[in-house]
Design an enzyme around this catalytic site. Structure first.
Site, short mmCIF file in Angstrom:
data_model
loop_
_atom_site.label_atom_id
_atom_site.label_comp_id
_atom_site.label_asym_id
_atom_site.label_seq_id
_atom_site.Cartn_x
_atom_site.Cartn_y
_atom_site.Cartn_z
N PRO A 295 -33.50 23.64 -45.47
CA PRO A 295 -34.90 23.87 -46.79
C PRO A 295 -35.57 25.08 -46.66
CG PRO A 295 -36.16 21.78 -45.48
CD PRO A 295 -34.66 22.92 -44.72
N GLU A 296 -35.77 25.73 -47.86
CA GLU A 296 -36.71 27.49 -47.60
C GLU A 296 -38.22 26.22 -48.39
OE1 GLU A 296 -34.71 31.03 -48.06
OE2 GLU A 296 -32.65 29.98 -47.62
#
Length: 273
Positions: free
Chosen positions: A2-3
């Site tokens: 995830p960013e």
DNA sequence: ACATTGACCTGGGAGC
DNA sequence: TGCTCCCAGGTCAATG
């Protein structure tokens, strides 16, 4: 995995379930994450009250009246809000049971994530104190990029992914922002001029804001706190589109590797400086 | 000070 | 079916 937009989505998702809740029990099934899960959190968090949930870079901060949990999801981590009694999940390493009958579950197949504990000011934590500004903050400007880039020759893409320069931008959104700003990913940062840097900042903020609006990007594993996928994948204009036509000029999208990471770019729109 | 590489892990898909 | 190889959204620590 995830960013920033995915972490932001998770934070917003878990906040209402967790805020003002009392922890009844912490179960550690697997303490071997990127760093060992401190055993002391079992004693410290028992009967602790969760006061706030926030994000700094890709770290999720769970503040309680006894101290703060610092959580990172690495490449494959998930934080799920589940009923306390739920079917067992593979790689469910840590479970935080709440008085309301729900549980916060940390699931992470690759175990690149971490769960740390501090009773000090979170911003003074070793992992957080050296971070660069948030990309959506007003101090992240074209002028800031120029100041940081002046002495460096690294490729702009690596530069954008360095969390000590600016945090929270991972591989997907670095690719997207450079496409939108029409900058070749290999451009040495010291060759970026101020007007280009300003455009780049604008495009970074635009793509991150839009991704948050769409609940983040699910390539394969990412799920929000309800176990649902994000919808931004279909909005990606360059990432993952090897050999497809560029949506602007129909040139064939190129795929290269930079520092063991996939880079996608349009050879015509993104001209080398 | 800057730049590059290795390390931490599991799982899915491609190719044989 | 099963094996091997390659790839994956992160980022610190060690090395040059």
């Amino acid at each position: 995995m995830p960013e920033l937009p995915e972490i932001e989505t998770i934070c917003r998702g878990i906040a209402s379930s967790l805020k003002n809740q009392k922890v009844t029990e912490v179960i550690i099934n697997q303490p071997k994450l990127r760093w060992p899960v401190p055993k002391i959190i079992q004693a410290k968090l028992k009967n602790a009250k969760i006061l706030n949930i926030s994000r700094r870079s890709k770290y999720i901060i769970l503040s309680t009246d006894k101290g703060s949990l610092i959580i990172h999801l690495g490449m494959s981590g998930q934080l799920l809000v589940l009923p306390k009694v739920h079917p067992s999940i593979k790689h469910e390493h840590v479970i935080i049971n709440l008085e309301c009958g729900k549980a916060l579950s940390f699931v992470d197949p690759r175990r690149f994530g971490c769960i740390l504990w501090t009773e000090d000011d979170v911003s003074k934590h070793k992992l957080l104190k050296t971070l660069g500004p948030e990309p959506l903050a007003k101090e992240f400007t074209g002028e800031y990029i120029i100041a940081k880039a002046r002495t460096k020759k690294v490729a702009i893409k690596q530069f954008l992914m360095d969390s000590h320069i600016v945090c929270g931008i991972g591989n997907i959104y670095a690719n997207e922002a450079m496409f939108l700003a029409k900058i070749h990913p290999k451009t040495p940062v010291n060759l970026i001029n101020l007007s280009k840097a300003k455009i780049l900042v604008k495009k970074i903020q635009q793509v991150l804001t839009r991704a948050i609006k769409h609940g983040g990007t699910t390539l394969r594993d990412y799920r929000n706190s309800e176990g649902k996928k994000g919808n931004f994948k279909e909005k990606l204009k360059i990432y993952g589109r090897k050999n497809e036509p560029c949506i602007i000029c129909q040139s064939t999208i190129q795929h290269i590797r930079q520092n063991q990471r996939s880079t996608y770019y349009c050879p015509k729109c993104q001209t080398p400086s």
